[in-house]
Structure formats: C-alpha cells, structure tokens
Design a protein around this motif. Structure first.
Motif, PDB file in Angstrom:
ATOM      1  N   ALA A 302       0.821  -1.213   0.000  1.00  0.00           N
ATOM      2  CA  ALA A 302       0.000   0.000   0.000  1.00  0.00           C
ATOM      3  C   ALA A 302       0.852   1.260   0.000  1.00  0.00           C
ATOM      4  O   ALA A 302       0.473   2.284  -0.587  1.00  0.00           O
ATOM      5  CB  ALA A 302      -0.935  -0.004   1.202  1.00  0.00           C
ATOM      6  N   VAL A 303       1.986   1.204   0.642  1.00  0.00           N
ATOM      7  CA  VAL A 303       2.875   2.371   0.727  1.00  0.00           C
ATOM      8  C   VAL A 303       3.346   2.802  -0.663  1.00  0.00           C
ATOM      9  O   VAL A 303       3.672   3.973  -0.886  1.00  0.00           O
ATOM     10  CB  VAL A 303       4.080   2.048   1.644  1.00  0.00           C
ATOM     11  N   GLU A 304       3.358   1.876  -1.602  1.00  0.00           N
ATOM     12  CA  GLU A 304       3.848   2.171  -2.953  1.00  0.00           C
ATOM     13  C   GLU A 304       2.864   3.004  -3.774  1.00  0.00           C
ATOM     14  O   GLU A 304       3.211   3.483  -4.851  1.00  0.00           O
ATOM     15  CB  GLU A 304       4.129   0.852  -3.696  1.00  0.00           C
ATOM     16  N   ILE A 305       1.643   3.182  -3.289  1.00  0.00           N
ATOM     17  CA  ILE A 305       0.610   3.881  -4.068  1.00  0.00           C
ATOM     18  C   ILE A 305       0.344   5.245  -3.453  1.00  0.00           C
ATOM     19  O   ILE A 305      -0.215   5.346  -2.356  1.00  0.00           O
ATOM     20  CB  ILE A 305      -0.682   3.040  -4.124  1.00  0.00           C
ATOM     21  N   PRO A 306       0.729   6.330  -4.113  1.00  0.00           N
ATOM     22  CA  PRO A 306       0.628   7.664  -3.505  1.00  0.00           C
ATOM     23  C   PRO A 306      -0.798   8.112  -3.208  1.00  0.00           C
ATOM     24  O   PRO A 306      -1.018   8.928  -2.318  1.00  0.00           O
ATOM     25  CB  PRO A 306       1.293   8.571  -4.551  1.00  0.00           C
ATOM     26  N   GLN A 307      -1.784   7.577  -3.943  1.00  0.00           N
ATOM     27  CA  GLN A 307      -3.170   8.000  -3.705  1.00  0.00           C
ATOM     28  C   GLN A 307      -3.713   7.497  -2.368  1.00  0.00           C
ATOM     29  O   GLN A 307      -4.707   8.013  -1.871  1.00  0.00           O
ATOM     30  CB  GLN A 307      -4.078   7.496  -4.833  1.00  0.00           C
ATOM     31  N   ILE A 308      -3.072   6.469  -1.799  1.00  0.00           N
ATOM     32  CA  ILE A 308      -3.498   5.950  -0.507  1.00  0.00           C
ATOM     33  C   ILE A 308      -2.939   6.840   0.590  1.00  0.00           C
ATOM     34  O   ILE A 308      -1.721   6.975   0.738  1.00  0.00           O
ATOM     35  CB  ILE A 308      -3.033   4.488  -0.309  1.00  0.00           C
ATOM     36  N   LYS A 309      -3.812   7.450   1.369  1.00  0.00           N
ATOM     37  CA  LYS A 309      -3.399   8.413   2.380  1.00  0.00           C
ATOM     38  C   LYS A 309      -3.197   7.782   3.757  1.00  0.00           C
ATOM     39  O   LYS A 309      -2.514   8.347   4.604  1.00  0.00           O
ATOM     40  CB  LYS A 309      -4.433   9.546   2.489  1.00  0.00           C
ATOM     41  N   ASN A 310      -3.826   6.616   3.982  1.00  0.00           N
ATOM     42  CA  ASN A 310      -3.717   5.980   5.285  1.00  0.00           C
ATOM     43  C   ASN A 310      -4.098   4.508   5.151  1.00  0.00           C
ATOM     44  O   ASN A 310      -4.939   4.156   4.322  1.00  0.00           O
ATOM     45  CB  ASN A 310      -4.662   6.664   6.289  1.00  0.00           C
ATOM     46  N   VAL A 311      -3.437   3.649   5.930  1.00  0.00           N
ATOM     47  CA  VAL A 311      -3.781   2.235   5.995  1.00  0.00           C
ATOM     48  C   VAL A 311      -4.214   1.942   7.423  1.00  0.00           C
ATOM     49  O   VAL A 311      -3.489   2.224   8.375  1.00  0.00           O
ATOM     50  CB  VAL A 311      -2.598   1.328   5.603  1.00  0.00           C
ATOM     51  N   LYS A 312      -5.406   1.363   7.574  1.00  0.00           N
ATOM     52  CA  LYS A 312      -5.975   1.125   8.898  1.00  0.00           C
ATOM     53  C   LYS A 312      -6.229  -0.361   9.104  1.00  0.00           C
ATOM     54  O   LYS A 312      -6.425  -1.105   8.141  1.00  0.00           O
ATOM     55  CB  LYS A 312      -7.279   1.915   9.057  1.00  0.00           C
ATOM     56  N   GLY A 313      -6.243  -0.782  10.372  1.00  0.00           N
ATOM     57  CA  GLY A 313      -6.576  -2.152  10.706  1.00  0.00           C
ATOM     58  C   GLY A 313      -5.364  -3.024  10.965  1.00  0.00           C
ATOM     59  O   GLY A 313      -4.219  -2.547  10.997  1.00  0.00           O
ATOM     60  N   ARG A 314      -5.618  -4.323  11.136  1.00  0.00           N
ATOM     61  CA  ARG A 314      -4.585  -5.306  11.443  1.00  0.00           C
ATOM     62  C   ARG A 314      -4.858  -6.593  10.676  1.00  0.00           C
ATOM     63  O   ARG A 314      -5.997  -6.917  10.361  1.00  0.00           O
ATOM     64  CB  ARG A 314      -4.575  -5.655  12.941  1.00  0.00           C
ATOM     65  N   GLY A 315      -3.780  -7.361  10.436  1.00  0.00           N
ATOM     66  CA  GLY A 315      -3.932  -8.649   9.785  1.00  0.00           C
ATOM     67  C   GLY A 315      -4.647  -8.510   8.460  1.00  0.00           C
ATOM     68  O   GLY A 315      -4.305  -7.662   7.634  1.00  0.00           O
ATOM     69  N   LEU A 316      -5.679  -9.337   8.257  1.00  0.00           N
ATOM     70  CA  LEU A 316      -6.465  -9.264   7.029  1.00  0.00           C
ATOM     71  C   LEU A 316      -7.823  -8.614   7.287  1.00  0.00           C
ATOM     72  O   LEU A 316      -8.840  -8.989   6.710  1.00  0.00           O
ATOM     73  CB  LEU A 316      -6.615 -10.661   6.428  1.00  0.00           C
ATOM     74  N   MET A 317      -7.805  -7.622   8.166  1.00  0.00           N
ATOM     75  CA  MET A 317      -8.936  -6.712   8.385  1.00  0.00           C
ATOM     76  C   MET A 317      -8.376  -5.307   8.188  1.00  0.00           C
ATOM     77  O   MET A 317      -7.990  -4.630   9.137  1.00  0.00           O
ATOM     78  CB  MET A 317      -9.510  -6.886   9.786  1.00  0.00           C
ATOM     79  N   ILE A 318      -8.292  -4.903   6.924  1.00  0.00           N
ATOM     80  CA  ILE A 318      -7.515  -3.721   6.545  1.00  0.00           C
ATOM     81  C   ILE A 318      -8.373  -2.756   5.734  1.00  0.00           C
ATOM     82  O   ILE A 318      -9.226  -3.172   4.944  1.00  0.00           O
ATOM     83  CB  ILE A 318      -6.266  -4.124   5.736  1.00  0.00           C
ATOM     84  N   GLY A 319      -8.127  -1.466   5.932  1.00  0.00           N
ATOM     85  CA  GLY A 319      -8.786  -0.434   5.150  1.00  0.00           C
ATOM     86  C   GLY A 319      -7.780   0.491   4.492  1.00  0.00           C
ATOM     87  O   GLY A 319      -6.763   0.843   5.097  1.00  0.00           O
TER      88      GLY A 319
END
Length: 375
Positions: A302-319
């Motif tokens: 997710a860090v590789e995509i500039p349009q993503i401003k934030n990654v939320k959650g843990r494991g395979l419960m991710i937003g």
C-alpha cells in the motif's frame, strides 16, 4: 410476491466459488477480497469444510437443544484451546446480532442494571439492544430507542471515566477494530483502562469479535493484541465460513441456570460441523500466522501507491483510506477488474476482508488492479 427491497445490489450473480475465486452466471471470474463481510474465513468451498458438512448431513442435520449433542462439547473444547480462552463457557446462537443481544442480556442479569456504554462509529447488529448500541440513528427505530445507551469517543479517557463511575451501567461493548465504522481502534492504553474501570465499577466488559475474531487480526481475537481479558466475547461471521452461526463466550464467573438463555436453531448439528471444519483448517493451515504475515505484506504494498493516504486495521482486516469517496472506485474494481472489495461508514475507506488463506500472489493481483483503476 417480490423481495423486500433493502439492499443496493451490484449487477453480478455469483453461481460458484472456490478459494477466493468466484464465477458468475456468465462465466466471468472474480477475486473475492471481501469475503461476504468477513464471513469467508477459510475460502469458498474448502474441501475439508464441504466434506465435514456433507458427512454430517448424511447423519443428521438438526435436532433441538433438548437432547445431548456431543458436537457442541467438541466445538467448545477445540475453540477454547485454539483461542486460549479455556476459562470461558460457550453458548451457541445464529448470528452476530443475536450473540450481542445475549451478551447484553447477560450483563444486565449479572449486574441488575440496564444502561450500556458504546462508542462512536460502532456497529453491533440490527436487533433490539444490539442496534441501540450501534452508532447509526437511521437504523434505530423508536422501539429500540427505549434502550439507554451512551456513545463515547474512542480513546477519550476523561469522558469514559466520568460516565462509568456513575453507577448506572451494566456493560461496555467494544470492537477492538471497528468494522462497519471504518477500522478505527482503541489504543492498548485505552482498552486496558476500560478493562480496569469495568472491574472497579462492576461493569461487564463485552468484546465484540464478530468481525475481528477467528484469526482475522493476526491473533485469534483482536482484543488479544491489548493484553486484556473481557468478561464476555461475541463471535459469528468467520466462525462458520458462510453457515449461519454465532456464539457467546462467557467467563466462568457467570453462572448458568436452566432457561436463562435459549435458541431453537443455535448449535445445531450442521452448524457444529461447519464450525469444527473451520477450526480444523485454521489450525492445520496456520491461518492466524498467515493473516499476520500477509497483513504486513499488504501494508508494504500500500505504501507504494501515492493516492493511498492511510492504511488502517490489522492482519487481514484492513482499510485503505483515500482523499476521495470510494464508491466509484469499488464499481471500477468490480466491473472493470472483477474484484470484490468493501465499503464502510467512512465513505473514503476501501475495506479488505479476504479469506485467511490468500497468498502474496493474490495481494499482488489486487494492487495491480488498484493501480490500473487509479490511473
């Protein structure tokens, strides 16, 4: 007769599925990164799951809770060991909402009080007390509003202490990772503060693990990231991999009596077979460790995509949070790239809730598709 029209539907008709792959009535293949609201925990039509249910169906599908059912005892033992919750007792029901209803009822019985503390952006179900404890006025009918619920902000120590010391509350109900609300979490310090204050004030702490449980967060239960012990734990969704089932784990300090709780269909033979199959696969395929590992990999991608401003959650419960609303993005993913994803109350959040046995290759496919639709 026609259907009561309460669901906005995508124009897709799935007819078969295997793993995270789903085929529609036109033969088009889709990748399922949503798992039907986190329900598909071990993949669609897992062979062990299918065999276990078929075998039980040939023997007996159902009888009531008025007779012995050794499958329930086997399930309770396996669930206790795998979850490290051996000092709880299991009551089986049919859904997450029903699990939360029974948890709140038991808290009220236990304390002799009626008021409940819940949190902003929470979701606990659509029935009676469960919907009253859900932070969504649009689904809370006047009959439900008779329940007395106080909604507090997550991680507000002062507000929580002020309310819980009023000696009016039977329960605090909390998602360790909010599902529908948008994957916000209590901090470890706040969750531990809640647990401490509940104990001091004789208030029952209910951990709603309906969506975050069964390994999805990278531990069996998401509250286990915070080193606390709830009084009651509620489970459903991934518990049956699509078979409708729910459960309440009550700490052994709660004393049962005949007639205190009850259900017609809860804990039936087919439900137990489904649940036992899920636990077998979670254990044998090390799916909790896989969820933790792939959650970290997902965040790296997710860090590789500039349009993503934030990654939320843990494991395979991710937003994945963007600076725009994601409704059109979801449509492009499903119609152009043939990928199922999820939404949340936070309209800028794309939810990712796949089966726990996905691979890095599946995640790579998702991110390639996401890059394509974001161009």
């Amino acid at each position: 007769m026609k259907l009561f029209d309460v669901y906005p539907l995508y124009d897709v008709t799935p007819v078969s599925a295997k793993g995270i792959e789903v085929w529609d009535d036109k033969g088009q293949k889709y990748l399922d990164f949503y798992g039907g609201h986190a329900v598909i925990s071990i993949g669609h039509t897992h062979p062990h799951y299918v065999a276990k249910i078929k075998d039980q169906l040939d023997k007996m599908a159902f009888y009531s809770n008025s007779v012995q059912n050794p499958l329930q005892e086997e399930l309770a033992e396996k669930l206790g060991k795998l979850s490290d919750c051996t000092d709880y007792d299991l009551f089986m029901c049919n859904s997450g909402a029903e699990a939360n209803e029974n948890a709140l009822k038991m808290a009220s019985f236990h304390t002799g009080k009626a008021k409940v503390i819940s949190f902003k952006n929470s979701f606990h179900g659509r029935t009676s007390a469960a919907v009253a404890a859900t932070d969504n006025p649009s689904i809370n009918a006047p009959i439900n509003q008779q329940q007395e619920v106080t909604f507090l902000p997550l991680n507000d120590f002062e507000a929580f202490e002020k309310v819980i010391t009023s000696d009016a509350y039977c329960a605090v109900i909390l998602e360790a990772i909010q599902g529908v609300g948008g994957l916000d979490e209590p901090s470890t310090e706040f969750y531990q503060f809640i647990a401490k204050k509940c104990k001091e004030n004789n208030v029952v702490l209910i951990a709603d693990e309906v969506q975050s449980g069964y390994g999805r967060s990278g531990k069996f239960f998401a509250f286990q990231h915070h080193n606390i012990q709830p009084d009651i734990i509620t489970i459903a969704k991934g518990m049956g991999n699509g078979f409708p089932v729910g459960g309440v784990l009550l700490h052994e300090t709660f004393k049962p009596s005949y007639g205190l709780l009850g259900t017609t269909f809860g804990g039936n033979h087919l439900a137990c077979a489904a649940c036992l199959a899920v636990l077998d696969v979670v254990d044998n395929e090390n799916l909790i460790a896989n969820a933790a590992s792939l959650g970290s990999y997902f965040k790296e991608k997710a860090v590789e995509i500039p349009q993503i401003k934030n990654v939320k959650g843990r494991g395979l419960m991710i937003g994945l949070e963007f600076d725009f609303e994601v409704a059109d993005l979801r449509k492009k993913l499903i119609y152009d790239e043939h990928i199922f994803t999820g939404s949340a109350k936070n309209k800028k959040l794309l939810r990712f809730l796949p089966a726990l046995n996905i691979t890095k290759e599946h995640i790579d496919l998702f991110f390639e598709a996401l890059k394509t639709v974001l161009k």
